[in-house]
Scaffold this active site. Structure first.
Site, PDB file in Angstrom:
ATOM      1  N   VAL A  13       0.791  -1.256   0.177  1.00 19.08           N
ATOM      2  CA  VAL A  13      -0.007  -0.156   0.000  1.00 19.08           C
ATOM      3  C   VAL A  13       1.014   1.206  -0.103  1.00 19.08           C
ATOM      4  CG1 VAL A  13      -1.880  -0.956   1.188  1.00 19.08           C
ATOM      5  CG2 VAL A  13      -0.149   0.039   2.480  1.00 19.08           C
ATOM      6  N   SER A  14       0.405   2.348  -0.226  1.00 18.32           N
ATOM      7  CA  SER A  14       1.205   3.407  -0.430  1.00 18.32           C
ATOM      8  C   SER A  14       1.425   4.198   0.744  1.00 18.32           C
ATOM      9  CB  SER A  14       0.508   4.581  -1.457  1.00 18.32           C
ATOM     10  OG  SER A  14       0.270   3.906  -2.698  1.00 18.32           O
ATOM     11  N   SER A  15       0.437   4.064   1.829  1.00 18.06           N
ATOM     12  CA  SER A  15       0.544   4.906   3.049  1.00 18.06           C
ATOM     13  C   SER A  15       0.119   4.339   4.269  1.00 18.06           C
ATOM     14  CB  SER A  15      -0.255   6.439   2.725  1.00 18.06           C
ATOM     15  OG  SER A  15      -1.558   6.172   2.674  1.00 18.06           O
TER      16      SER A  15
END
Length: 211
Positions: free
Chosen positions: A71-73
């Site tokens: 996931v990105s964050s």
């Protein structure tokens, strides 16, 4: 492979009760490979694995499956857990011996710890199969390069969901695009900011002159 297993082991691999195997024997659906004088039934492991759809181990092949989630964050940690659960279930259903690698970082970042570990494992011939929930969980752009390395190394790539049907797709993409803008802005207004400002001022003057 010519390993013989008990009726209990065969039932466990097939996900059924022992009595089900006895019923299958009566109906002719599945016959044991041998029956001892005392009535003990034995089955060929390879045959049972084929019926179950699970992976058949190859002698001398110590490679394993890697399941990769990203996931990105930090605020998407719940999504990371969901990805991991989907991957674990898929690998377990197919009888894969697997390792889970999770990453937290942009799909534009090629230097994430998990991704670096994955690439090193592939290059070291440790990986037999790479399993992803979606193609862009590996990288937003450039995943094809990793897939080419997999092909060269004889690594099978399995993408469970080939469509972009993730609820967070637009949000995830927006975060990656924002990162690109941030990086280029930092470069633009970094150590050469005075020079860039002069260039922008000249372009502005030229545009006003042409009006």
């Amino acid at each position: 492979m010519n390993k013989i297993i008990s009726i209990g082991q065969a039932a466990k691999l097939l996900g059924v009760h022992v009595q089900t195997l006895r019923n299958w024997e009566k109906s002719g659906k599945l016959k044991p490979d041998s029956i001892s004088p005392g009535g003990t039934r034995r089955y060929n492991l390879e045959h049972i694995l084929q019926l179950s759809g699970k992976e058949i181990p190859v002698q001398g092949d110590n490679r394993y499956t890697v399941a990769y989630a990203r996931v990105s964050s930090h605020d998407q940690k719940d999504d990371l857990k969901r990805q991991a659960q989907v991957l674990e279930l898929y690998c377990a259903e197919h009888g894969y011996q697997f390792e889970m690698i999770t990453d937290l970082g942009s799909g534009m970042n090629y230097y994430k710890k998990g991704l670096t570990s994955l690439i090193n494992k592939i290059l070291n011939n440790e990986v037999k199969r790479l399993v992803l929930t979606h193609k862009d969980r590996l990288l937003r752009f450039g995943a094809e390069l990793i897939f080419s390395i997999c092909e060269a190394k004889g690594v099978e790539v399995v993408i469970i969901n080939r469509g972009e049907d993730k609820p967070s797709f637009e949000e995830d993409l927006a975060k990656d695009v924002l990162e690109i803008i941030t990086v280029f802005s930092a470069r633009l207004y970094g150590s050469r900011s005075k020079k860039n400002k002069k260039l922008l001022d000249r372009l502005k003057e030229a545009a006003e002159t042409d009006r």
